[in-house]
Write a protein that holds these residues in place. Structure first.
Motif, PDB file in Angstrom:
ATOM      1  N   GLY A 164       0.844  -1.192   0.000  1.00 16.78           N
ATOM      2  CA  GLY A 164       0.000   0.000   0.000  1.00 16.78           C
ATOM      3  C   GLY A 164       0.876   1.237   0.000  1.00 16.78           C
ATOM      4  N   ILE A 165       0.665   2.104  -0.984  1.00 20.04           N
ATOM      5  CA  ILE A 165       1.445   3.339  -1.066  1.00 20.04           C
ATOM      6  C   ILE A 165       0.498   4.537  -0.990  1.00 20.04           C
ATOM      7  CG2 ILE A 165       1.473   3.289  -3.607  1.00 20.04           C
ATOM      8  CD1 ILE A 165       4.280   4.600  -3.444  1.00 20.04           C
ATOM      9  N   ASP A 166       0.876   5.496  -0.187  1.00 20.89           N
ATOM     10  CA  ASP A 166       0.126   6.739  -0.036  1.00 20.89           C
ATOM     11  C   ASP A 166       0.328   7.606  -1.280  1.00 20.89           C
ATOM     12  OD1 ASP A 166      -1.208   8.948   1.353  1.00 20.89           O
ATOM     13  OD2 ASP A 166       0.791   9.790   1.571  1.00 20.89           O
ATOM     14  N   PHE A 167      -0.599   8.501  -1.536  1.00 20.38           N
ATOM     15  CA  PHE A 167      -0.487   9.391  -2.703  1.00 20.38           C
ATOM     16  C   PHE A 167       0.193  10.712  -2.347  1.00 20.38           C
ATOM     17  CE2 PHE A 167      -1.997  12.438  -5.870  1.00 20.38           C
ATOM     18  CZ  PHE A 167      -1.552  11.796  -7.017  1.00 20.38           C
ATOM     19  N   ASP A 168      -0.470  11.546  -1.531  1.00 20.68           N
ATOM     20  CA  ASP A 168       0.029  12.895  -1.243  1.00 20.68           C
ATOM     21  C   ASP A 168       1.291  12.860  -0.393  1.00 20.68           C
ATOM     22  OD1 ASP A 168      -2.077  14.603  -2.471  1.00 20.68           O
ATOM     23  OD2 ASP A 168      -3.355  13.486  -1.089  1.00 20.68           O
ATOM     24  N   ASP A 169       2.311  13.524  -0.864  1.00 24.54           N
ATOM     25  CA  ASP A 169       3.608  13.655  -0.176  1.00 24.54           C
ATOM     26  C   ASP A 169       4.351  12.330  -0.019  1.00 24.54           C
ATOM     27  OD1 ASP A 169       3.358  16.437   0.037  1.00 24.54           O
ATOM     28  OD2 ASP A 169       2.144  16.233   1.850  1.00 24.54           O
ATOM     29  N   TRP A 172       8.635   6.235  -7.733  1.00 30.27           N
ATOM     30  CA  TRP A 172       7.567   5.312  -7.341  1.00 30.27           C
ATOM     31  C   TRP A 172       6.997   4.557  -8.533  1.00 30.27           C
ATOM     32  CZ3 TRP A 172       8.274   3.847  -2.842  1.00 30.27           C
ATOM     33  CH2 TRP A 172       8.702   4.713  -1.842  1.00 30.27           C
ATOM     34  N   ARG A 173       6.960   5.174  -9.724  1.00 28.19           N
ATOM     35  CA  ARG A 173       6.515   4.433 -10.915  1.00 28.19           C
ATOM     36  C   ARG A 173       7.476   3.283 -11.217  1.00 28.19           C
ATOM     37  NH1 ARG A 173       5.748   9.825 -13.143  1.00 28.19           N
ATOM     38  NH2 ARG A 173       3.545  10.369 -12.892  1.00 28.19           N
ATOM     39  N   HIS A 220       3.923  -8.926  -7.299  1.00 23.40           N
ATOM     40  CA  HIS A 220       3.280  -8.294  -6.144  1.00 23.40           C
ATOM     41  C   HIS A 220       2.144  -7.379  -6.589  1.00 23.40           C
ATOM     42  CE1 HIS A 220       6.542 -10.027  -3.909  1.00 23.40           C
ATOM     43  NE2 HIS A 220       7.428  -9.339  -4.619  1.00 23.40           N
ATOM     44  N   VAL A 221       1.272  -7.069  -5.656  1.00 24.29           N
ATOM     45  CA  VAL A 221       0.145  -6.173  -5.896  1.00 24.29           C
ATOM     46  C   VAL A 221       0.478  -4.835  -5.247  1.00 24.29           C
ATOM     47  CG1 VAL A 221      -2.295  -5.751  -5.391  1.00 24.29           C
ATOM     48  CG2 VAL A 221      -1.515  -8.064  -5.945  1.00 24.29           C
ATOM     49  N   VAL A 222       0.272  -3.747  -5.980  1.00 21.70           N
ATOM     50  CA  VAL A 222       0.460  -2.414  -5.416  1.00 21.70           C
ATOM     51  C   VAL A 222      -0.876  -1.681  -5.503  1.00 21.70           C
ATOM     52  CG1 VAL A 222       1.701  -0.224  -5.563  1.00 21.70           C
ATOM     53  CG2 VAL A 222       2.885  -2.365  -6.138  1.00 21.70           C
ATOM     54  N   VAL A 223      -1.287  -1.114  -4.384  1.00 16.36           N
ATOM     55  CA  VAL A 223      -2.530  -0.360  -4.307  1.00 16.36           C
ATOM     56  C   VAL A 223      -2.216   0.996  -3.684  1.00 16.36           C
ATOM     57  CG1 VAL A 223      -3.117  -1.391  -2.068  1.00 16.36           C
ATOM     58  CG2 VAL A 223      -4.926  -0.412  -3.484  1.00 16.36           C
ATOM     59  N   CYS A 224      -2.860   2.039  -4.183  1.00 11.43           N
ATOM     60  CA  CYS A 224      -2.717   3.374  -3.593  1.00 11.43           C
ATOM     61  C   CYS A 224      -3.814   3.536  -2.564  1.00 11.43           C
ATOM     62  CB  CYS A 224      -2.844   4.441  -4.679  1.00 11.43           C
ATOM     63  SG  CYS A 224      -2.843   6.125  -4.030  1.00 11.43           S
ATOM     64  N   TRP A 250       3.370  -1.132   4.094  1.00 15.30           N
ATOM     65  CA  TRP A 250       2.857   0.227   3.891  1.00 15.30           C
ATOM     66  C   TRP A 250       4.003   1.181   3.593  1.00 15.30           C
ATOM     67  CZ3 TRP A 250      -2.283   1.285   3.741  1.00 15.30           C
ATOM     68  CH2 TRP A 250      -3.140   0.325   4.253  1.00 15.30           C
ATOM     69  N   ILE A 251       3.774   2.075   2.638  1.00 15.24           N
ATOM     70  CA  ILE A 251       4.718   3.159   2.339  1.00 15.24           C
ATOM     71  C   ILE A 251       3.910   4.443   2.482  1.00 15.24           C
ATOM     72  CG2 ILE A 251       6.268   4.183   0.649  1.00 15.24           C
ATOM     73  CD1 ILE A 251       6.420   1.369  -0.664  1.00 15.24           C
ATOM     74  N   ASP A 252       4.175   5.201   3.543  1.00 18.45           N
ATOM     75  CA  ASP A 252       3.328   6.331   3.885  1.00 18.45           C
ATOM     76  C   ASP A 252       4.120   7.356   4.683  1.00 18.45           C
ATOM     77  OD1 ASP A 252       1.147   7.981   4.986  1.00 18.45           O
ATOM     78  OD2 ASP A 252      -0.150   6.323   4.385  1.00 18.45           O
ATOM     79  N   ASP A 253       3.965   8.629   4.346  1.00 18.33           N
ATOM     80  CA  ASP A 253       4.669   9.676   5.088  1.00 18.33           C
ATOM     81  C   ASP A 253       4.000   9.983   6.422  1.00 18.33           C
ATOM     82  OD1 ASP A 253       2.506  10.919   3.591  1.00 18.33           O
ATOM     83  OD2 ASP A 253       3.365  12.854   4.153  1.00 18.33           O
TER      84      ASP A 253
END
Length: 99
Positions: free
Chosen positions: A7-12, A21-22, A33-37, A81-84
């Protein structure tokens, strides 16, 4: 190899370096793997004004809910999770190491 859901966050997070990230998303998906925003937004980003996510990435809008709960309702059990702002993912867990 375990198939991971990332799971990757969008803003910041994604928007901080979209090219990085692309490439990451492409590498992860090619590896199976599966990547979801998963964003705290109520509505998906407007890609006419924001950096575009790859079309292969589904967007989950959590709004006022915890991101983990919103992702689960959308059918994603996120492993990584990848999130700021990780405090938006789920309620804080207190670890007790018996001390």
């Amino acid at each position: 190899m375990k198939r991971l859901t990332i799971g990757i966050d969008f803003d910041d997070t994604f928007t901080a370096d979209p090219d990085l990230w692309r490439r990451f998303i492409g590498d992860a998906q090619r590896s199976g793997h599966v990547v979801v925003c998963v964003t705290a937004r109520r509505e998906p980003p407007d890609f006419s004004r924001s950096p575009r996510l790859p079309d292969s990435v589904q967007i989950v809008c959590a709004g006022q809910d915890w991101k983990r709960h919103a992702a689960a309702r959308a059918g994603f059990n996120v492993d990584i999770w990848i999130d700021d702002i990780p405090s938006l993912i789920e309620p804080s867990r207190v670890l007790d190491f018996g001390q």
